[in-house]
Design a protein around this motif. Structure first.
Motif, PDB file in Angstrom:
ATOM      1  N   VAL A  87     -63.465  12.433 -14.349  1.00  0.00           N
ATOM      2  CA  VAL A  87     -61.998  12.498 -13.989  1.00  0.00           C
ATOM      3  C   VAL A  87     -61.947  11.638 -12.531  1.00  0.00           C
ATOM      4  O   VAL A  87     -60.974  10.691 -12.815  1.00  0.00           O
ATOM      5  CB  VAL A  87     -61.470  14.167 -13.613  1.00  0.00           C
ATOM      6  N   ALA A  88     -62.620  11.630 -11.511  1.00  0.00           N
ATOM      7  CA  ALA A  88     -62.532  10.906 -10.548  1.00  0.00           C
ATOM      8  C   ALA A  88     -62.586   9.320 -11.019  1.00  0.00           C
ATOM      9  O   ALA A  88     -61.937   8.519 -10.443  1.00  0.00           O
ATOM     10  CB  ALA A  88     -63.693  11.152  -9.367  1.00  0.00           C
ATOM     11  N   LEU A  89     -63.637   9.137 -11.634  1.00  0.00           N
ATOM     12  CA  LEU A  89     -63.781   7.564 -12.082  1.00  0.00           C
ATOM     13  C   LEU A  89     -62.576   7.245 -12.846  1.00  0.00           C
ATOM     14  O   LEU A  89     -62.096   5.779 -12.774  1.00  0.00           O
ATOM     15  CB  LEU A  89     -65.078   7.443 -12.838  1.00  0.00           C
ATOM     16  N   GLY A  90     -62.192   7.960 -13.993  1.00  0.00           N
ATOM     17  CA  GLY A  90     -61.302   7.475 -15.061  1.00  0.00           C
ATOM     18  C   GLY A  90     -60.018   7.370 -14.104  1.00  0.00           C
ATOM     19  O   GLY A  90     -59.141   6.238 -14.340  1.00  0.00           O
ATOM     20  N   VAL A  91     -59.519   8.287 -13.265  1.00  0.00           N
ATOM     21  CA  VAL A  91     -58.290   8.158 -12.690  1.00  0.00           C
ATOM     22  C   VAL A  91     -58.255   6.976 -11.531  1.00  0.00           C
ATOM     23  O   VAL A  91     -57.288   6.235 -11.412  1.00  0.00           O
ATOM     24  CB  VAL A  91     -57.923   9.475 -11.775  1.00  0.00           C
ATOM     25  N   GLY A  92     -59.375   6.948 -10.843  1.00  0.00           N
ATOM     26  CA  GLY A  92     -59.486   6.048  -9.838  1.00  0.00           C
ATOM     27  C   GLY A  92     -59.599   4.567 -10.445  1.00  0.00           C
ATOM     28  O   GLY A  92     -58.737   3.687  -9.975  1.00  0.00           O
ATOM     29  N   PHE A  93     -60.319   4.587 -11.426  1.00  0.00           N
ATOM     30  CA  PHE A  93     -60.358   2.987 -12.081  1.00  0.00           C
ATOM     31  C   PHE A  93     -59.116   2.621 -12.511  1.00  0.00           C
ATOM     32  O   PHE A  93     -58.783   1.453 -12.618  1.00  0.00           O
ATOM     33  CB  PHE A  93     -61.509   3.018 -13.139  1.00  0.00           C
ATOM     34  N   SER A  94     -58.355   3.540 -13.196  1.00  0.00           N
ATOM     35  CA  SER A  94     -56.993   3.229 -13.952  1.00  0.00           C
ATOM     36  C   SER A  94     -55.902   2.822 -12.948  1.00  0.00           C
ATOM     37  O   SER A  94     -55.294   1.848 -13.267  1.00  0.00           O
ATOM     38  CB  SER A  94     -56.635   4.409 -14.647  1.00  0.00           C
ATOM     39  N   MET A  95     -55.877   3.477 -11.860  1.00  0.00           N
ATOM     40  CA  MET A  95     -55.053   3.248 -10.788  1.00  0.00           C
ATOM     41  C   MET A  95     -55.489   2.061 -10.041  1.00  0.00           C
ATOM     42  O   MET A  95     -54.368   1.131  -9.806  1.00  0.00           O
ATOM     43  CB  MET A  95     -54.958   4.455  -9.946  1.00  0.00           C
ATOM     44  N   LEU A  96     -56.458   1.660  -9.862  1.00  0.00           N
ATOM     45  CA  LEU A  96     -57.065   0.411  -9.229  1.00  0.00           C
ATOM     46  C   LEU A  96     -56.814  -0.921  -9.889  1.00  0.00           C
ATOM     47  O   LEU A  96     -56.301  -1.852  -9.690  1.00  0.00           O
ATOM     48  CB  LEU A  96     -58.337   0.437  -8.699  1.00  0.00           C
ATOM     49  N   LEU A  97     -57.081  -0.709 -11.363  1.00  0.00           N
ATOM     50  CA  LEU A  97     -56.794  -1.696 -12.237  1.00  0.00           C
ATOM     51  C   LEU A  97     -55.320  -1.898 -12.442  1.00  0.00           C
ATOM     52  O   LEU A  97     -54.836  -3.096 -12.358  1.00  0.00           O
ATOM     53  CB  LEU A  97     -57.541  -1.264 -13.704  1.00  0.00           C
ATOM     54  N   THR A  98     -54.631  -0.898 -12.400  1.00  0.00           N
ATOM     55  CA  THR A  98     -53.135  -1.193 -12.684  1.00  0.00           C
ATOM     56  C   THR A  98     -52.726  -1.605 -11.436  1.00  0.00           C
ATOM     57  O   THR A  98     -51.817  -2.736 -11.588  1.00  0.00           O
ATOM     58  CB  THR A  98     -52.361   0.240 -12.901  1.00  0.00           C
ATOM     59  N   SER A  99     -52.718  -1.213 -10.274  1.00  0.00           N
ATOM     60  CA  SER A  99     -52.243  -1.957  -9.057  1.00  0.00           C
ATOM     61  C   SER A  99     -52.978  -3.270  -9.021  1.00  0.00           C
ATOM     62  O   SER A  99     -52.079  -4.321  -8.355  1.00  0.00           O
ATOM     63  CB  SER A  99     -53.029  -1.054  -7.864  1.00  0.00           C
ATOM     64  N   ALA A 100     -54.090  -3.643  -9.355  1.00  0.00           N
ATOM     65  CA  ALA A 100     -54.506  -5.096  -9.259  1.00  0.00           C
ATOM     66  C   ALA A 100     -53.600  -6.011  -9.913  1.00  0.00           C
ATOM     67  O   ALA A 100     -53.306  -7.024  -9.662  1.00  0.00           O
ATOM     68  CB  ALA A 100     -56.102  -5.209  -9.484  1.00  0.00           C
ATOM     69  N   LEU A 101     -53.486  -5.765 -11.123  1.00  0.00           N
ATOM     70  CA  LEU A 101     -52.797  -6.513 -12.180  1.00  0.00           C
ATOM     71  C   LEU A 101     -51.465  -6.515 -11.691  1.00  0.00           C
ATOM     72  O   LEU A 101     -51.026  -7.708 -11.760  1.00  0.00           O
ATOM     73  CB  LEU A 101     -52.888  -5.796 -13.595  1.00  0.00           C
ATOM     74  N   MET A 102     -50.763  -5.605 -11.199  1.00  0.00           N
ATOM     75  CA  MET A 102     -49.298  -5.623 -10.778  1.00  0.00           C
ATOM     76  C   MET A 102     -49.331  -6.210  -9.693  1.00  0.00           C
ATOM     77  O   MET A 102     -48.254  -6.973  -9.261  1.00  0.00           O
ATOM     78  CB  MET A 102     -48.883  -4.148 -10.637  1.00  0.00           C
ATOM     79  N   GLY A 103     -50.224  -6.197  -8.860  1.00  0.00           N
ATOM     80  CA  GLY A 103     -50.104  -7.195  -7.513  1.00  0.00           C
ATOM     81  C   GLY A 103     -50.329  -8.470  -7.733  1.00  0.00           C
ATOM     82  O   GLY A 103     -49.637  -9.348  -7.231  1.00  0.00           O
ATOM     83  N   LEU A 104     -51.040  -9.041  -8.958  1.00  0.00           N
ATOM     84  CA  LEU A 104     -51.258 -10.166  -9.262  1.00  0.00           C
ATOM     85  C   LEU A 104     -49.902 -10.583  -9.748  1.00  0.00           C
ATOM     86  O   LEU A 104     -49.480 -11.949  -9.670  1.00  0.00           O
ATOM     87  CB  LEU A 104     -52.178 -10.450 -10.336  1.00  0.00           C
TER      88      LEU A 104
END
Length: 97
Positions: free
Chosen positions: A57-74
């Motif tokens: 759960v920690a890896l799934g939620v963390g990875f999803s949020m960080l990937l989404t924020s990185a792409l939206m940041g770009l």
């Protein structure tokens, strides 16, 4: 014809990338908080389940949020610097062939 990108200017690029890094640091903090809340709620309502469940759960939620924020940041970086306006993606007209 492709116009000159504002990110070609080192001063503007440094400012834009610093803003992107600041956004990513903020989102990392938010992600850590959300993961902690999610794990606490899961423990409260499910009790002591396998440790692998909490890791997943920690890896799934963390990875999803960080990937989404990185792409939206770009996306914000590209749009905020005017880089999007320099791209010429008009289709050639049929009579110009």
């Amino acid at each position: 014809m492709v116009g000159k990108s504002p990110l070609d200017d080192p001063e503007k690029a440094a400012f834009a990338w610093a803003r992107y890094r600041r956004l990513m640091r903020f989102m990392f903090g938010v992600t850590v908080g959300v993961v902690a809340i999610a794990l606490a709620l899961l423990y409260k309502y499910n009790g002591a389940v396998s440790v692998h469940f909490y890791i997943a759960v920690a890896l799934g939620v963390g990875f999803s949020m960080l990937l989404t924020s990185a792409l939206m940041g770009l996306v914000f970086l590209s749009n905020g610097t005017g880089h999007d306006e320099t791209v010429d993606n008009r289709m050639p007209r049929a009579d110009e062939d």
